[in-house]
Scaffold this motif. Structure first.
Motif, PDB file in Angstrom:
ATOM      1  N   VAL A 169       0.832  -1.207   0.000  1.00 19.46           N
ATOM      2  CA  VAL A 169       0.000   0.000   0.000  1.00 19.46           C
ATOM      3  C   VAL A 169       0.861   1.248   0.000  1.00 19.46           C
ATOM      4  CG1 VAL A 169      -1.665   1.332   1.345  1.00 19.46           C
ATOM      5  CG2 VAL A 169      -1.969  -1.135   1.083  1.00 19.46           C
ATOM      6  N   LYS A 170       1.933   1.224   0.781  1.00 19.54           N
ATOM      7  CA  LYS A 170       2.817   2.388   0.835  1.00 19.54           C
ATOM      8  C   LYS A 170       3.484   2.642  -0.511  1.00 19.54           C
ATOM      9  CE  LYS A 170       3.907   2.369   5.775  1.00 19.54           C
ATOM     10  NZ  LYS A 170       4.975   2.223   6.797  1.00 19.54           N
ATOM     11  N   ARG A 171       3.918   1.572  -1.163  1.00 24.04           N
ATOM     12  CA  ARG A 171       4.528   1.733  -2.480  1.00 24.04           C
ATOM     13  C   ARG A 171       3.523   2.302  -3.483  1.00 24.04           C
ATOM     14  NH1 ARG A 171       7.081  -3.242  -1.189  1.00 24.04           N
ATOM     15  NH2 ARG A 171       5.484  -4.400  -2.362  1.00 24.04           N
ATOM     16  N   PHE A 172       2.297   1.787  -3.399  1.00 24.05           N
ATOM     17  CA  PHE A 172       1.256   2.288  -4.305  1.00 24.05           C
ATOM     18  C   PHE A 172       0.995   3.775  -4.067  1.00 24.05           C
ATOM     19  CE2 PHE A 172      -3.235   3.392  -4.871  1.00 24.05           C
ATOM     20  CZ  PHE A 172      -3.375   3.162  -6.244  1.00 24.05           C
ATOM     21  N   LEU A 173       0.904   4.172  -2.812  1.00 21.44           N
ATOM     22  CA  LEU A 173       0.626   5.574  -2.492  1.00 21.44           C
ATOM     23  C   LEU A 173       1.776   6.470  -2.934  1.00 21.44           C
ATOM     24  CD1 LEU A 173      -1.057   5.285   1.025  1.00 21.44           C
ATOM     25  CD2 LEU A 173      -2.141   5.892  -1.137  1.00 21.44           C
ATOM     26  N   ARG A 174       3.023   6.008  -2.710  1.00 20.12           N
ATOM     27  CA  ARG A 174       4.167   6.810  -3.153  1.00 20.12           C
ATOM     28  C   ARG A 174       4.141   6.998  -4.672  1.00 20.12           C
ATOM     29  NH1 ARG A 174       7.187   4.021   0.935  1.00 20.12           N
ATOM     30  NH2 ARG A 174       7.843   2.451  -0.605  1.00 20.12           N
ATOM     31  N   ALA A 175       3.837   5.898  -5.382  1.00 18.03           N
ATOM     32  CA  ALA A 175       3.757   5.984  -6.838  1.00 18.03           C
ATOM     33  C   ALA A 175       2.628   6.910  -7.271  1.00 18.03           C
ATOM     34  CB  ALA A 175       3.558   4.591  -7.436  1.00 18.03           C
ATOM     35  N   ALA A 176       1.495   6.841  -6.564  1.00 15.31           N
ATOM     36  CA  ALA A 176       0.360   7.706  -6.905  1.00 15.31           C
ATOM     37  C   ALA A 176       0.707   9.171  -6.690  1.00 15.31           C
ATOM     38  CB  ALA A 176      -0.858   7.316  -6.077  1.00 15.31           C
ATOM     39  N   VAL A 177       1.414   9.473  -5.597  1.00 12.32           N
ATOM     40  CA  VAL A 177       1.790  10.858  -5.311  1.00 12.32           C
ATOM     41  C   VAL A 177       2.784  11.354  -6.354  1.00 12.32           C
ATOM     42  CG1 VAL A 177       2.946  12.375  -3.671  1.00 12.32           C
ATOM     43  CG2 VAL A 177       1.306  10.680  -2.854  1.00 12.32           C
ATOM     44  N   ARG A 178       3.765  10.516  -6.689  1.00 12.39           N
ATOM     45  CA  ARG A 178       4.740  10.925  -7.702  1.00 12.39           C
ATOM     46  C   ARG A 178       4.074  11.144  -9.061  1.00 12.39           C
ATOM     47  NH1 ARG A 178       9.067   6.325  -5.822  1.00 12.39           N
ATOM     48  NH2 ARG A 178       9.940   7.478  -4.028  1.00 12.39           N
ATOM     49  N   GLY A 179       3.152  10.258  -9.403  1.00 10.06           N
ATOM     50  CA  GLY A 179       2.435  10.421 -10.663  1.00 10.06           C
ATOM     51  C   GLY A 179       1.605  11.688 -10.677  1.00 10.06           C
ATOM     52  N   ALA A 180       0.954  11.978  -9.551  1.00  7.55           N
ATOM     53  CA  ALA A 180       0.152  13.201  -9.460  1.00  7.55           C
ATOM     54  C   ALA A 180       1.030  14.437  -9.563  1.00  7.55           C
ATOM     55  CB  ALA A 180      -0.639  13.212  -8.158  1.00  7.55           C
ATOM     56  N   ALA A 181       2.199  14.388  -8.910  1.00  9.50           N
ATOM     57  CA  ALA A 181       3.115  15.531  -8.982  1.00  9.50           C
ATOM     58  C   ALA A 181       3.575  15.758 -10.413  1.00  9.50           C
ATOM     59  CB  ALA A 181       4.316  15.298  -8.069  1.00  9.50           C
ATOM     60  N   LEU A 188      -4.535  14.854  -3.482  1.00  6.72           N
ATOM     61  CA  LEU A 188      -3.574  13.894  -2.943  1.00  6.72           C
ATOM     62  C   LEU A 188      -2.204  14.503  -2.666  1.00  6.72           C
ATOM     63  CD1 LEU A 188      -2.822  11.016  -2.125  1.00  6.72           C
ATOM     64  CD2 LEU A 188      -2.341  10.531  -4.549  1.00  6.72           C
ATOM     65  N   PRO A 189      -1.587  15.264  -3.587  1.00  5.43           N
ATOM     66  CA  PRO A 189      -0.251  15.810  -3.300  1.00  5.43           C
ATOM     67  C   PRO A 189      -0.168  16.670  -2.045  1.00  5.43           C
ATOM     68  CG  PRO A 189      -0.662  15.892  -5.639  1.00  5.43           C
ATOM     69  CD  PRO A 189      -1.977  15.517  -4.994  1.00  5.43           C
ATOM     70  N   PRO A 190      -1.077  17.631  -1.822  1.00  4.03           N
ATOM     71  CA  PRO A 190      -0.952  18.416  -0.588  1.00  4.03           C
ATOM     72  C   PRO A 190      -1.182  17.593   0.670  1.00  4.03           C
ATOM     73  CG  PRO A 190      -2.933  19.025  -1.796  1.00  4.03           C
ATOM     74  CD  PRO A 190      -2.117  18.189  -2.703  1.00  4.03           C
ATOM     75  N   VAL A 191      -2.056  16.589   0.600  1.00  2.00           N
ATOM     76  CA  VAL A 191      -2.232  15.702   1.756  1.00  2.00           C
ATOM     77  C   VAL A 191      -0.928  14.962   2.036  1.00  2.00           C
ATOM     78  CG1 VAL A 191      -3.426  13.658   2.606  1.00  2.00           C
ATOM     79  CG2 VAL A 191      -4.713  15.453   1.444  1.00  2.00           C
ATOM     80  N   ALA A 192      -0.297  14.463   0.962  1.00  2.00           N
ATOM     81  CA  ALA A 192       0.981  13.776   1.133  1.00  2.00           C
ATOM     82  C   ALA A 192       2.059  14.733   1.622  1.00  2.00           C
ATOM     83  CB  ALA A 192       1.397  13.136  -0.196  1.00  2.00           C
ATOM     84  N   ALA A 193       2.013  15.973   1.160  1.00  2.00           N
ATOM     85  CA  ALA A 193       3.001  16.958   1.603  1.00  2.00           C
ATOM     86  C   ALA A 193       2.927  17.178   3.105  1.00  2.00           C
ATOM     87  CB  ALA A 193       2.783  18.280   0.862  1.00  2.00           C
ATOM     88  N   LEU A 194       1.717  17.156   3.655  1.00  2.00           N
ATOM     89  CA  LEU A 194       1.564  17.312   5.102  1.00  2.00           C
ATOM     90  C   LEU A 194       2.210  16.160   5.864  1.00  2.00           C
ATOM     91  CD1 LEU A 194      -2.142  18.561   5.268  1.00  2.00           C
ATOM     92  CD2 LEU A 194      -0.062  19.911   5.632  1.00  2.00           C
ATOM     93  N   ALA A 195       2.338  15.009   5.175  1.00  2.00           N
ATOM     94  CA  ALA A 195       2.981  13.846   5.793  1.00  2.00           C
ATOM     95  C   ALA A 195       4.473  13.802   5.509  1.00  2.00           C
ATOM     96  CB  ALA A 195       2.314  12.568   5.290  1.00  2.00           C
ATOM     97  N   GLY A 196       4.997  14.860   4.864  1.00  2.00           N
ATOM     98  CA  GLY A 196       6.430  14.938   4.625  1.00  2.00           C
ATOM     99  C   GLY A 196       6.891  14.502   3.256  1.00  2.00           C
ATOM    100  N   SER A 197       5.989  14.258   2.340  1.00  2.00           N
ATOM    101  CA  SER A 197       6.371  13.799   1.002  1.00  2.00           C
ATOM    102  C   SER A 197       6.913  14.955   0.168  1.00  2.00           C
ATOM    103  CB  SER A 197       5.165  13.178   0.289  1.00  2.00           C
ATOM    104  OG  SER A 197       5.432  12.985  -1.076  1.00  2.00           O
ATOM    105  N   ARG A 198       8.142  14.796  -0.338  1.00  2.00           N
ATOM    106  CA  ARG A 198       8.709  15.832  -1.199  1.00  2.00           C
ATOM    107  C   ARG A 198       7.977  15.892  -2.537  1.00  2.00           C
ATOM    108  NH1 ARG A 198      15.013  14.423  -0.764  1.00  2.00           N
ATOM    109  NH2 ARG A 198      14.088  12.328  -0.724  1.00  2.00           N
ATOM    110  N   ALA A 199       7.583  14.711  -3.050  1.00  2.81           N
ATOM    111  CA  ALA A 199       6.795  14.707  -4.283  1.00  2.81           C
ATOM    112  C   ALA A 199       5.465  15.420  -4.071  1.00  2.81           C
ATOM    113  CB  ALA A 199       6.562  13.275  -4.755  1.00  2.81           C
ATOM    114  N   GLY A 200       4.885  15.251  -2.892  1.00  2.00           N
ATOM    115  CA  GLY A 200       3.638  15.936  -2.577  1.00  2.00           C
ATOM    116  C   GLY A 200       3.807  17.446  -2.569  1.00  2.00           C
ATOM    117  N   ILE A 201       4.942  17.913  -2.046  1.00  2.00           N
ATOM    118  CA  ILE A 201       5.216  19.356  -2.037  1.00  2.00           C
ATOM    119  C   ILE A 201       5.322  19.880  -3.468  1.00  2.00           C
ATOM    120  CG2 ILE A 201       6.928  21.102  -1.420  1.00  2.00           C
ATOM    121  CD1 ILE A 201       7.596  19.377   1.044  1.00  2.00           C
ATOM    122  N   VAL A 202       6.020  19.119  -4.328  1.00  2.00           N
ATOM    123  CA  VAL A 202       6.157  19.516  -5.730  1.00  2.00           C
ATOM    124  C   VAL A 202       4.783  19.575  -6.403  1.00  2.00           C
ATOM    125  CG1 VAL A 202       7.051  18.818  -7.990  1.00  2.00           C
ATOM    126  CG2 VAL A 202       8.505  18.652  -5.954  1.00  2.00           C
TER     127      VAL A 202
END
Length: 377
Positions: free
Chosen positions: A6-18, A302-316
């Motif tokens: 699930v974590k890998r899927f979410l990371r991939a989803a965030v990167r794809g969204a970014a 999704l990206p801003p939610v991930a950014a709040l969790a510390g995701s650099r891709a989410g910030i981008v």
């Protein structure tokens, strides 16, 4: 085993969204450079121009519109026809008061539209029947034009050999709800519609227009069947552009922020009800609405939610989404800060309005200005 997957899927989803958000931002930048703008100092217009204003219960705000039409310059042969579409608030009297002794302006009484159909295309069809101009200019009763607006729009139409141009007015939005939702109108086409391709292409999907200020060659209008041919359309502006394209014409939305302003809604109730009336039609079908909602949530929530969790891709991804709003605001006369920062919230509110619109459609309770829209499409 399931949690790492699930974590890998979410990371991939965030990167794809970014990545998707970044591509959309780049496209918005290109579109902003290519977007056509009416000239600030247009040549005199020697053609006969008919300005057509449908009005229903607009007494509280139509006077500035009429005064701005009286102030038009650079058009040698201008007529203004206002159609009172069953108003109960003295709209016609207010128009006559604002028009004064200007012989170019007249008020006519409209016929009632068939039960269940939207009134605006019916009113616009009647106006076009009365018009004598070679160019038809449809103006909503909440739009205020700059003195050179009509001459400028006609010059743009003729200079680029177009059959229809839709100068998108600067949208005036007050209150949190309007400021969150209204900028998404121009944002949607600036980010997702390839403007120069749309200008040349006959494809219906590559169409965007705003009936608040719509300029069309009279010949192309009549060849297309006009508003009478799209009598059931809720989004009659886009439907008219598509009809013009089917008739072999060309048209496109342009930046009208320097020549027109419009305050569509005065409070959140107006925003909510206005979008309830039309978003179901804009999205096409429940399946398409669901798919669009998922894509928008993926790209811009999704990206801003991930950014709040510390995701650099989410910030981008969040930054790219904000950039699309900054570009849109700067090139269409909107408010940049702090509104652009709330883009994820704007997207979320839009998704709730899409769902609300489809629920109203399914329940058969769509209406606008006291008229049922049960027969509309």
């Amino acid at each position: 085993m399931a949690v790492p997957s699930v974590k890998r899927f979410l990371r991939a989803a965030v990167r794809g969204a970014a990545a998707g958000s970044a591509v959309a931002a780049a496209h918005a930048l290109v579109n902003a450079r290519l977007m056509r703008v009416p000239p600030a100092d247009p040549p005199r217009c020697g053609e006969a121009v008919s300005v057509l204003v449908p009005a229903r219960d607009e007494a509280h705000r139509i006077a500035p519109t009429i005064l701005s039409l009286r102030a038009q310059r650079g058009v040698d042969d201008l007529e203004v026809i206002v159609l009172d579409d069953g108003s109960s608030d003295g709209t016609a009297d207010e128009v006559r008061r604002a028009a004064g002794d200007d012989p170019r302006i007249r008020v006519v009484t409209g016929r009632t539209p068939p039960e269940g159909l939207p009134g605006k295309p019916h009113a616009c069809a009647q106006l076009a029947e009365l018009a004598t101009g070679r160019v038809l200019v449809f103006v909503d009763a909440d739009v205020v034009l700059a003195p050179h607006a009509i001459a400028s729009a006609v010059a743009l139409l003729r200079e680029h050999d177009l059959d229809l141009v839709s100068p998108f007015p600067r949208q005036l939005a007050d209150g949190a709800g309007a400021r969150l939702v209204q900028p998404l109108l121009q944002w949607s086409w600036l980010v997702f519609l390839p403007l120069r391709l749309a200008e040349r292409s006959p494809r219906p999907s590559l169409s965007a227009a705003n009936g608040q200020f719509l300029v069309v060659d009279a010949g192309a209008y009549h060849r297309s069947g006009g508003f009478a041919g799209i009598a059931t359309a809720v989004l009659d502006d886009i439907a008219l552009l598509r009809a013009v394209k089917r008739g072999g014409g060309r048209g496109v939305v342009v930046d009208g922020s320097t020549v027109a302003t419009c305050r569509m809604y005065e409070d959140w109730a107006g925003v909510r009800d206005g979008y309830e009336k039309s978003l179901w039609s804009a999205t096409g079908s429940p399946v398409a609405a669901a798919a669009l909602s998922l894509v928008l949530a993926w790209l811009y929530v999704l990206p801003p939610v991930a950014a709040l969790a510390g995701s650099r891709a989410g910030i981008v991804g969040y930054a790219a989404g904000v950039l699309t709003r900054v570009v849109t605001a700067r090139h269409t006369g909107g408010r940049v800060w702090p509104d652009a920062l709330a883009h994820p919230v704007s997207t979320g509110v839009l998704l709730t309005l899409v769902a609300r619109s489809w629920r109203a459609r399914k329940a058969g309770r769509l209406q606008w200005k006291g008229r049922s829209l049960r027969g509309s499409s």
